[in-house]
Design a protein around this motif. Structure first.
Motif: not given
Ligand code: N01
Length: 567
Positions: A54, A142, A148, A182, A187, A206, A348, A378-379, A502
């Motif tokens: 978290c 989320l 993708p 990602g 990631g 990216r 990328l 992501g979501f 997104n």
């Molecule tokens: O998702 P994101 P996440 N080809 O949307 C890339 C929570 N969280 O799961 O930005 C290549 O932030 C995309 O690139 P771009 C937190 O609230 C919290 O990481 O579309 N790349 C991006 O880099 C967070 O904000 C914790 O250019 C592609 C990535 O994928 C939310 O969840 C931990 C693509 C997505 O990043 C979401 O985080 C984890 C493609 N076709 C999550 N499509 C903690 O508490 C997408 N991407 C620490």
């Protein structure tokens, strides 16, 4: 296939659903929770990838409604990892005896409002129907991964995983060639973990994120005593704060202090390790680009130091957007990972990802042979899960199909207070669009919503309402206020899930209410005190089944509990 009757159906057994069940039982309501997973935990059940942790401190990221619970539970780290948060939710389920109220592996697909019977019918994948006058969607913000649309994704013959649906038995990276697509919060957490044992990790970036070191650490006995001795006061002040997690007040502009003072303040918070605190170091970081630039400059320099290699640093230092308008991440060793011999950054933007092949990934410049691909992409956030269900509210006129929530939110993610939606009577959404949700400490945001919803349900039971629905005017006024607040911030230009950017075809709008947890709480209290002027009410008897046919309060539980009409 069966038909099951209750007084309240709750969808989702994560933090929101479990708390909604606790509150419903305390009110004497016969409630059931429907959960698609094979265990409770919601977001923390599904997101069990290595490194999942978290970004809100564990003392804050926990329930506050029961002093005994918060005194007895011992958090072991400043930022709790996924297994510890899940263990906490299991503890909550055991402590309050919730398990018998949760139907696991029950995948809800639809919900239909019946204007004659004044009740919702919730349909599941197995063909069961759960019928109740009140419906709470605690389906998470989320909870619908964005897969993708990469050509060839189904052709890959190696291992392919999605971070938000990680195999329960774990994944072995040892010696393998692994691509992580990602570089958002997820990631950034997976890449350093995979690099520990993988043969090679390709970090497919990216858009670079801003990330701060978490400075995670074990919590000491002194930490426990300090927080637990003051918990009620800490919680009270958190509720009145902007972000719902800490209570320092930052009332200075970044531009009114000297460069040295500014640097010292950024350094102090950076060394502590908290994205929420950093983003509120000064009161204009999210409203003034010049102020924001001072924070960006500070973080850019730290990222470059951590990465070491100037060429890699030039690629992972973000540019083109304001800090915090995409999630400001925290990490443990993310940038330092690029110093490892077995980690390769694939930018990328320079070499777009063209396709996934049978044996790896093809970019515009090269073929990368792989054993494993991890999608950390992501979501479809905040509205995504509800847009995917077939939710039908009141029919515009008799005989017509009920209004579709998907169609409504395809135009604009409108709601009243982020909790109810005009056209969808007796439907409550936990942390819906237009509420603080992910811009705040989610635990507190969820408690705030569940308490408002259960108080509202109690109020309407007492008044004898059969149907409550926000008026079109009240919804429009709230939507206008949410927009006015976000228009005054740098978030309005964000190209991230914060604005739906997104997901192709999703309407662009800031999905959170940015006015702050405290002011939002005041708004909820004001609504309650005034007797919910934003709602239109229909008493039993004036429409729908007569009150006496539905059972008095005294025997309501017996009448509606699992009649189990099996087809
Ligand atoms: O998702 P994101 P996440 N080809 O949307 C890339 C929570 N969280 O799961 O930005 C290549 O932030 C995309 O690139 P771009 C937190 O609230 C919290 O990481 O579309 N790349 C991006 O880099 C967070 O904000 C914790 O250019 C592609 C990535 O994928 C939310 O969840 C931990 C693509 C997505 O990043 C979401 O985080 C984890 C493609 N076709 C999550 N499509 C903690 O508490 C997408 N991407 C620490």
């Amino acid at each position: 296939m069966g038909i099951f009757r209750h007084e309240l159906v709750i969808v989702g057994a994560g933090v929101g659903g479990l708390y909604a069940l606790i509150r419903a039982r305390r009110q004497g309501l016969d409630a059931v929770v429907l959960e698609r997973g094979s265990d409770i935990g919601g977001t923390w059940y599904w997101n069990r990838y290595p490194g999942a942790r978290c970004d809100v401190e564990s003392f804050d990221y926990s329930f506050s409604f029961d002093e005994e619970l918060q005194q007895e539970w011992v958090w072991t780290e400043k930022y709790a990892g996924q297994p510890e948060i899940l263990a906490y939710l299991h503890h909550v389920a055991e402590r309050y005896g919730l398990r018998d109220g949760v139907r696991l592996q029950t995948n809800v697909q639809s919900a239909r409002w019946d204007e004659d019977a004044l009740e919702w019918t919730v349909g599941t994948e197995d063909g069961d129907e759960y019928v109740a006058p009140m419906l709470i969607m605690a389906t998470g913000v989320l909870s619908t991964p964005k897969i993708p649309d990469i050509p060839g994704i189904d052709d890959f013959r190696g291992e392919l995983y999605n971070s938000a649906n990680w195999p329960a038995e774990g994944v072995d990276f040892a010696g393998k060639r692994v691509a992580v697509i990602g570089t958002g919060s997820t990631g950034i957490q997976i890449i350093p973990e995979a690099a520990k044992t993988a043969g090679r990790v390709y970090a497919m970036q990216r858009t670079p994120s801003y990330s701060l070191p978490a400075h995670n650490r074990p919590l000491t006995e002194a930490d426990q005593q300090r927080v637990k001795g003051a918990y009620p006061d800490i919680r009270k002040r958190a509720r009145a704060s902007m972000l719902g997690a800490f209570t320092d007040t930052f009332d200075r502009s970044a531009l009114e202090v000297t460069a040295e003072e500014r640097e010292a303040e950024y350094r102090r918070i950076y060394d502590y390790g908290s994205p929420m605190r950093f983003a509120s170091a000064f009161n204009d970081l999210i409203t003034d680009d010049e102020a924001n630039r001072t924070a960006r400059d500070f973080v850019d320099a730290r990222i470059a130091e951590r990465v070491g290699d100037p060429e890699i640093a030039a690629r992972v230092v973000p540019n083109g957007y304001a800090l915090a308008t995409r999630r400001l991440c925290i990490d443990t060793g993310y940038y330092e990972t690029y110093r490892r011999e077995n980690v390769t950054l694939v930018d990328l933007r320079e070499e777009p990802l063209e396709a996934i092949t049978e044996t790896g990934i093809r970019t515009a410049k090269r073929e990368i042979e792989l054993d494993m691909i991890v999608l950390a992409t992501g979501f479809d956030a905040v509205t995504g899960t509800l847009r995917r269900l077939d939710i039908r509210g009141a029919a515009p006129s008799p005989g017509e199909e009920g209004l579709s929530l998907r169609e409504k939110w395809d135009l604009s993610p409108d709601s009243w207070l982020g909790i109810m939606v005009h056209g969808f009577p007796n439907l409550f959404v936990v942390t819906g669009p237009g509420s603080p949700s992910v811009s705040a400490n989610m635990f507190l945001a969820i408690e705030q919503h569940v308490e408002f919803i259960s108080d509202l349900i109690e109020d309407s039971r007492r008044r004898g309402d059969a149907r409550i629905e926000p008026s079109a005017e009240a919804e429009a006024a709230w939507v206008a206020h949410v927009r006015e607040v976000s228009d005054g911030t740098l978030f309005k230009d964000a190209t991230s899930w914060y604005t739906g950017a997104n997901v192709a075809g999703k309407p662009r709008a800031v999905l959170q209410y940015l006015g702050g947890v405290g002011p939002y709480d005041d708004r909820l209290r004001e609504e309650e005190r005034a007797g919910y002027p934003g709602l239109e009410r229909t008493p039993w008897g004036s429409r729908g089944p007569r009150a006496e046919d539905r059972g008095s309060e005294d025997h309501r539980n017996d009448k509606h509990r699992n009649e189990g009409v099996h087809a």
